[in-house]
Design a protein around this motif. Structure first.
Motif, mmCIF file in Angstrom:
data_model
loop_
_atom_site.group_PDB
_atom_site.id
_atom_site.type_symbol
_atom_site.label_atom_id
_atom_site.label_comp_id
_atom_site.label_asym_id
_atom_site.label_seq_id
_atom_site.Cartn_x
_atom_site.Cartn_y
_atom_site.Cartn_z
ATOM 1 N N ALA A 105 0.839 -1.195 0.000
ATOM 2 C CA ALA A 105 0.000 0.000 0.000
ATOM 3 C C ALA A 105 0.873 1.244 0.000
ATOM 4 N N VAL A 106 0.536 2.191 -0.836
ATOM 5 C CA VAL A 106 1.241 3.463 -0.880
ATOM 6 C C VAL A 106 0.404 4.487 -0.122
ATOM 7 N N VAL A 107 1.022 5.165 0.829
ATOM 8 C CA VAL A 107 0.285 6.086 1.684
ATOM 9 C C VAL A 107 0.595 7.520 1.292
ATOM 10 N N GLU A 108 -0.442 8.296 1.128
ATOM 11 C CA GLU A 108 -0.293 9.718 0.840
ATOM 12 C C GLU A 108 -0.136 10.458 2.159
ATOM 13 N N LEU A 109 1.049 10.989 2.404
ATOM 14 C CA LEU A 109 1.349 11.622 3.685
ATOM 15 C C LEU A 109 0.894 13.069 3.712
ATOM 16 N N MET A 155 8.783 12.215 8.769
ATOM 17 C CA MET A 155 9.517 11.149 8.067
ATOM 18 C C MET A 155 10.921 11.619 7.684
ATOM 19 N N ASP A 156 11.009 12.864 7.258
ATOM 20 C CA ASP A 156 12.271 13.383 6.729
ATOM 21 C C ASP A 156 13.200 13.945 7.793
ATOM 22 N N ALA A 192 10.110 9.628 15.944
ATOM 23 C CA ALA A 192 10.177 11.092 15.946
ATOM 24 C C ALA A 192 9.257 11.630 17.032
ATOM 25 N N ASP A 193 9.620 12.787 17.563
ATOM 26 C CA ASP A 193 8.816 13.461 18.586
ATOM 27 C C ASP A 193 7.759 14.301 17.880
#
Length: 206
Positions: free
Chosen positions: A53-57, A65-66, A173-174
């Motif tokens: 599945a590809v998720v649109e963030l 994420m980055d 990540a926080d």
């Protein structure tokens, strides 16, 4: 002389002492998680996945994420039911499946909103696609330092969708702080775009 079955039963009893009290009454959820009852210690596996599945963030998710991770931690999975666990987490809240995380508060503060990158796109049993957000609302006596326990729901079967995370080092990540109790899935604003993205992309992938 012991038969094979009796010897096996004796060894099992010595290795895994009884998890509920002798009266047969359910123990509290906090007591169960403190003892890590229902926690999986099996080896790492690829079982359970986002199956392509590809998720649109959202913009926020993409930033998380980055960006730099705040923590890394080795994950275990835990559930209610198997050891008779009932009740609330260490904040006095009902644990939320695939949202509640038990942490060592000396490493990850309680009430932290955690964005666990490896869980983005994880397909849950009801078809929901995980958005990556978890809530540090529980603790456990066996959780020390760089370890987290991910709560999967009721019964061992609830662990199935997340088995690939077990015994894996996660990148965390926080994502801020929360008041009150962790939100249920129905109250989570970011669920809608993720569900829509999953519906579009999974159909295309099959």
């Amino acid at each position: 002389m012991f038969g094979t079955a009796a010897a096996f039963a004796l060894m099992w009893a010595m290795a895994f002492p009884a998890q509920a009290d002798t009266t047969g009454e359910p123990v509290t959820y906090e007591a169960a998680s403190a003892q890590s009852w229902g926690t999986e210690e099996t080896g790492a596996t690829d079982e359970g996945s986002n199956d392509g599945a590809v998720v649109e963030l959202t913009a926020e998710q993409q930033d998380l994420m980055d960006g730099d991770a705040r923590w890394s931690a080795s994950a275990r999975l835990y559930h209610a039911g198997g050891g008779g666990a009932t009740g609330n987490d260490s904040l006095g809240c009902r644990p939320i499946a695939m949202r509640t995380v038990a942490v060592d508060p000396r490493y990850i503060p309680r009430r932290s909103v955690l964005f666990i990158r490896e869980t983005v796109g994880l397909r849950l049993a009801d078809g929901t696609i995980h958005d990556g957000y978890w809530y540090a609302s529980d603790t456990g006596g066996a959780i020390k330092g760089q370890k987290v326990d991910l709560y999967t729901g009721h019964g061992r079967g609830s662990m199935q969708p997340a088995m690939r995370l077990n015994m894996r080092t996660l990148t965390i990540a926080d994502a801020g702080r929360f008041d009150g109790c962790p939100p249920s899935w129905d109250d989570t604003p970011s669920r809608a775009p993720l569900m829509a993205a999953a519906t579009r992309n999974v159909g295309a992938a099959n």
